[in-house]
Design a protein around this motif. Structure first.
Motif, PDB file in Angstrom:
ATOM      1  N   TRP A   1     -11.371  -6.835  13.894  1.00 43.28           N
ATOM      2  CA  TRP A   1      -9.926  -7.034  13.890  1.00 43.28           C
ATOM      3  C   TRP A   1      -9.453  -7.211  12.455  1.00 43.28           C
ATOM      4  CZ3 TRP A   1     -13.609 -10.174  15.806  1.00 43.28           C
ATOM      5  CH2 TRP A   1     -13.747 -11.442  15.270  1.00 43.28           C
ATOM      6  N   GLY A   2      -8.332  -6.543  12.151  1.00 43.81           N
ATOM      7  CA  GLY A   2      -7.794  -6.547  10.802  1.00 43.81           C
ATOM      8  C   GLY A   2      -7.258  -7.911  10.402  1.00 43.81           C
ATOM      9  N   VAL A   3      -7.535  -8.288   9.173  1.00 44.79           N
ATOM     10  CA  VAL A   3      -6.986  -9.518   8.596  1.00 44.79           C
ATOM     11  C   VAL A   3      -5.749  -9.190   7.770  1.00 44.79           C
ATOM     12  CG1 VAL A   3      -7.479 -11.444   7.033  1.00 44.79           C
ATOM     13  CG2 VAL A   3      -9.260 -10.600   8.572  1.00 44.79           C
ATOM     14  N   SER A   4      -5.780  -8.061   7.075  1.00 44.91           N
ATOM     15  CA  SER A   4      -4.624  -7.584   6.321  1.00 44.91           C
ATOM     16  C   SER A   4      -4.078  -6.324   6.988  1.00 44.91           C
ATOM     17  CB  SER A   4      -5.009  -7.305   4.864  1.00 44.91           C
ATOM     18  OG  SER A   4      -5.986  -6.285   4.802  1.00 44.91           O
ATOM     19  N   TYR A   5      -2.833  -5.971   6.659  1.00 47.72           N
ATOM     20  CA  TYR A   5      -2.216  -4.842   7.354  1.00 47.72           C
ATOM     21  C   TYR A   5      -2.769  -3.510   6.859  1.00 47.72           C
ATOM     22  CZ  TYR A   5       0.934  -3.446   3.532  1.00 47.72           C
ATOM     23  OH  TYR A   5       1.442  -2.971   2.351  1.00 47.72           O
ATOM     24  N   ASP A   6      -2.766  -2.509   7.765  1.00 42.60           N
ATOM     25  CA  ASP A   6      -3.230  -1.156   7.456  1.00 42.60           C
ATOM     26  C   ASP A   6      -2.081  -0.180   7.278  1.00 42.60           C
ATOM     27  OD1 ASP A   6      -6.375  -0.746   7.903  1.00 42.60           O
ATOM     28  OD2 ASP A   6      -5.672  -2.305   9.255  1.00 42.60           O
ATOM     29  N   ILE A   7      -0.933  -0.504   7.851  1.00 44.47           N
ATOM     30  CA  ILE A   7       0.194   0.423   7.865  1.00 44.47           C
ATOM     31  C   ILE A   7       1.486  -0.371   7.998  1.00 44.47           C
ATOM     32  CG2 ILE A   7      -0.023   0.690  10.362  1.00 44.47           C
ATOM     33  CD1 ILE A   7       1.003   3.498  10.147  1.00 44.47           C
TER      34      ILE A   7
ATOM     35  N   TYR B   1      -2.230  -2.887  16.092  1.00 39.84           N
ATOM     36  CA  TYR B   1      -1.474  -3.999  16.674  1.00 39.84           C
ATOM     37  C   TYR B   1      -0.335  -4.346  15.728  1.00 39.84           C
ATOM     38  CZ  TYR B   1      -4.815  -4.698  20.380  1.00 39.84           C
ATOM     39  OH  TYR B   1      -5.592  -4.514  21.500  1.00 39.84           O
ATOM     40  N   TRP B   2       0.888  -4.114  16.203  1.00 41.65           N
ATOM     41  CA  TRP B   2       2.084  -4.311  15.390  1.00 41.65           C
ATOM     42  C   TRP B   2       2.558  -5.755  15.464  1.00 41.65           C
ATOM     43  CZ3 TRP B   2       3.851  -0.257  12.477  1.00 41.65           C
ATOM     44  CH2 TRP B   2       3.314   0.995  12.774  1.00 41.65           C
TER      45      TRP B   2
ATOM     46  N   MET C   1     -13.437   6.925  10.274  1.00 33.61           N
ATOM     47  CA  MET C   1     -12.156   7.493  10.688  1.00 33.61           C
ATOM     48  C   MET C   1     -11.653   6.702  11.889  1.00 33.61           C
ATOM     49  SD  MET C   1     -11.590  11.476  11.620  1.00 33.61           S
ATOM     50  CE  MET C   1     -10.078  12.104  12.294  1.00 33.61           C
ATOM     51  N   HIS C   2     -10.535   6.001  11.720  1.00 36.95           N
ATOM     52  CA  HIS C   2      -9.976   5.236  12.826  1.00 36.95           C
ATOM     53  C   HIS C   2      -8.455   5.352  12.805  1.00 36.95           C
ATOM     54  CE1 HIS C   2      -9.883   2.304   9.496  1.00 36.95           C
ATOM     55  NE2 HIS C   2      -8.813   1.820  10.101  1.00 36.95           N
ATOM     56  N   GLY C   3      -7.812   4.905  13.862  1.00 41.39           N
ATOM     57  CA  GLY C   3      -6.357   4.998  13.938  1.00 41.39           C
ATOM     58  C   GLY C   3      -5.849   4.715  15.328  1.00 41.39           C
TER      59      GLY C   3
ATOM     60  N   ALA D   1       1.304  -3.180  10.909  1.00 38.13           N
ATOM     61  CA  ALA D   1       0.267  -3.242  11.942  1.00 38.13           C
ATOM     62  C   ALA D   1      -1.105  -3.379  11.303  1.00 38.13           C
ATOM     63  CB  ALA D   1       0.298  -1.991  12.812  1.00 38.13           C
ATOM     64  N   ARG D   2      -2.006  -3.999  12.075  1.00 40.88           N
ATOM     65  CA  ARG D   2      -3.409  -4.131  11.673  1.00 40.88           C
ATOM     66  C   ARG D   2      -4.279  -3.400  12.679  1.00 40.88           C
ATOM     67  NH1 ARG D   2      -3.557 -10.582  10.722  1.00 40.88           N
ATOM     68  NH2 ARG D   2      -1.778 -10.583  12.091  1.00 40.88           N
ATOM     69  N   ALA D   3      -5.375  -2.850  12.197  1.00 40.17           N
ATOM     70  CA  ALA D   3      -6.299  -2.124  13.083  1.00 40.17           C
ATOM     71  C   ALA D   3      -7.216  -3.101  13.810  1.00 40.17           C
ATOM     72  CB  ALA D   3      -7.123  -1.130  12.277  1.00 40.17           C
ATOM     73  N   ARG D   4      -7.512  -2.758  15.050  1.00 37.93           N
ATOM     74  CA  ARG D   4      -8.500  -3.483  15.853  1.00 37.93           C
ATOM     75  C   ARG D   4      -9.255  -2.468  16.677  1.00 37.93           C
ATOM     76  NH1 ARG D   4      -5.287  -8.662  18.465  1.00 37.93           N
ATOM     77  NH2 ARG D   4      -4.649  -9.594  16.496  1.00 37.93           N
ATOM     78  N   GLY D   5     -10.458  -2.832  17.064  1.00 37.92           N
ATOM     79  CA  GLY D   5     -11.177  -1.918  17.928  1.00 37.92           C
ATOM     80  C   GLY D   5     -12.661  -2.200  18.005  1.00 37.92           C
ATOM     81  N   TRP D   6     -13.353  -1.276  18.663  1.00 42.24           N
ATOM     82  CA  TRP D   6     -14.787  -1.375  18.892  1.00 42.24           C
ATOM     83  C   TRP D   6     -15.525  -0.367  18.027  1.00 42.24           C
ATOM     84  CZ3 TRP D   6     -16.658  -5.179  21.934  1.00 42.24           C
ATOM     85  CH2 TRP D   6     -15.755  -5.828  22.788  1.00 42.24           C
ATOM     86  N   GLN D   7     -16.735  -0.715  17.639  1.00 42.93           N
ATOM     87  CA  GLN D   7     -17.631   0.221  16.969  1.00 42.93           C
ATOM     88  C   GLN D   7     -18.964   0.215  17.699  1.00 42.93           C
ATOM     89  OE1 GLN D   7     -18.149  -0.560  12.778  1.00 42.93           O
ATOM     90  NE2 GLN D   7     -16.441   0.757  12.244  1.00 42.93           N
ATOM     91  N   ILE D   8     -19.494   1.402  17.922  1.00 41.52           N
ATOM     92  CA  ILE D   8     -20.834   1.557  18.494  1.00 41.52           C
ATOM     93  C   ILE D   8     -21.639   2.373  17.484  1.00 41.52           C
ATOM     94  CG2 ILE D   8     -22.183   2.463  20.417  1.00 41.52           C
ATOM     95  CD1 ILE D   8     -19.596   2.163  22.117  1.00 41.52           C
TER      96      ILE D   8
END
Length: 195
Positions: free
Chosen positions: A166-172, A28-29, A67-69, A182-189
Motif C-alpha cells: 500500500w502506497g505511503v506517498s501519492y502516485d498520481i 485509492y483516491w 508495471m502497475h496501475g 491517489a496512492r497505489a495498492r495491490g497484490w504481488q505474486i
C-alpha cells in the motif's frame, strides 16, 4: 545488508537470482469522486537475499521493472467527461527497489531442505520511468510504499511469495482539482530462483 555482512562475516549466507511475477493493483483516491478497477501487470528483475544462519532472520533486496496501475473512470465527473475523457487505463512503468526484513523457518528437523516457509515486510521505493500520457493527470518522480507477505522456499533454491503493498506517498494527482490524488495498492505474486 552491509551491516549484516559486517556483523556476521563469513557465516552470513548471500544468494541472488532472477525474479518475476504479476501485480494486481488499484488506485485509492483521497475522495471517492471516480470509480477505479484493478489492472494486472508484470514485474521482472533480480533479487538478493542474505540470511543469518541459525536464527532464520535475513534481508532481501531487489531491483525490478514493475508495471502497475488502474482503470479509472474519469467520465464519472463532468469536469473530465466534458473534455471527452471516460474510462482510462492509467499505467505506471517503474524501477522498483523493495527492501525487506524476512524470517524463514529453518529448524524443522531436516524438512526445511525441501520446504521452508517465510514471512517478510519492508518499504518499497518506486522511481517512475514512464506513465500513461493523459493531460488531466500528473505524477511525481517516485513514490514510497510498504509491503508484507508470506512465501515458501522449495529445495533450497526456488521461492514463491505473495504479498500486499500500500502506497505511503501519492502516485498520481489531477491537474484541475486541488488535492485530488491517489496512492497505489495491490497484490504481488512472485517467483524467484536463487543461486
Amino acid at each position: 545488508m552491509l551491516i549484516a555482512i559486517t556483523t556476521f562475516g563469513a557465516s552470513a549466507e548471500f544468494r541472488w537470482g532472477p525474479t518475476a511475477g504479476i501485480n494486481i493493483s488499484e488506485l485509492y483516491w483521497k475522495q471517492k469522486l471516480v470509480k477505479t478497477d484493478l489492472l494486472t501487470g508484470p514485474n521482472v528483475g533480480v533479487m538478493g537475499e542474505i540470511m543469518i544462519p541459525g536464527i532464520g532472520f535475513g534481508i532481501d533486496v531487489a531491483l525490478k521493472y514493475s508495471m502497475h496501475g488502474a482503470n479509472v473512470n474519469f467520465g464519472d465527473q463532468y469536469i473530465w467527461s466534458s473534455q471527452g475523457f471516460g474510462k482510462e487505463k492509467v499505467w505506471f512503468h517503474t524501477l522498483q527497489i523493495p527492501l525487506n526484513v524476512r524470517f524463514k523457518w529453518t529448524r524443522m528437523n531436516g524438512f526445511e531442505h525441501y520446504a521452508a516457509p517465510f514471512v517478510y515486510g519492508g518499504p518499497v521505493f518506486n522511481f517512475n520511468l514512464s506513465t500513461t500520457k493523459l493531460p488531466i493527470i500528473e505524477h511525481p518522480a517516485g513514490s514510497v510504499a510498504l509491503q508484507c507477505g508470506i512465501g515458501g522456499e522449495f529445495f533450497e533454491r526456488y521461492q514463491l511469495s505473495a504479498g500486499y503493498y500500500w502506497g505511503v506517498s501519492y502516485d498520481i494527482r489531477t491537474t484541475q482539482l486541488d488535492n485530488f490524488s491517489a496512492r497505489a495498492r495491490g497484490w504481488q505474486i512472485n517467483v524467484a530462483v536463487l543461486f
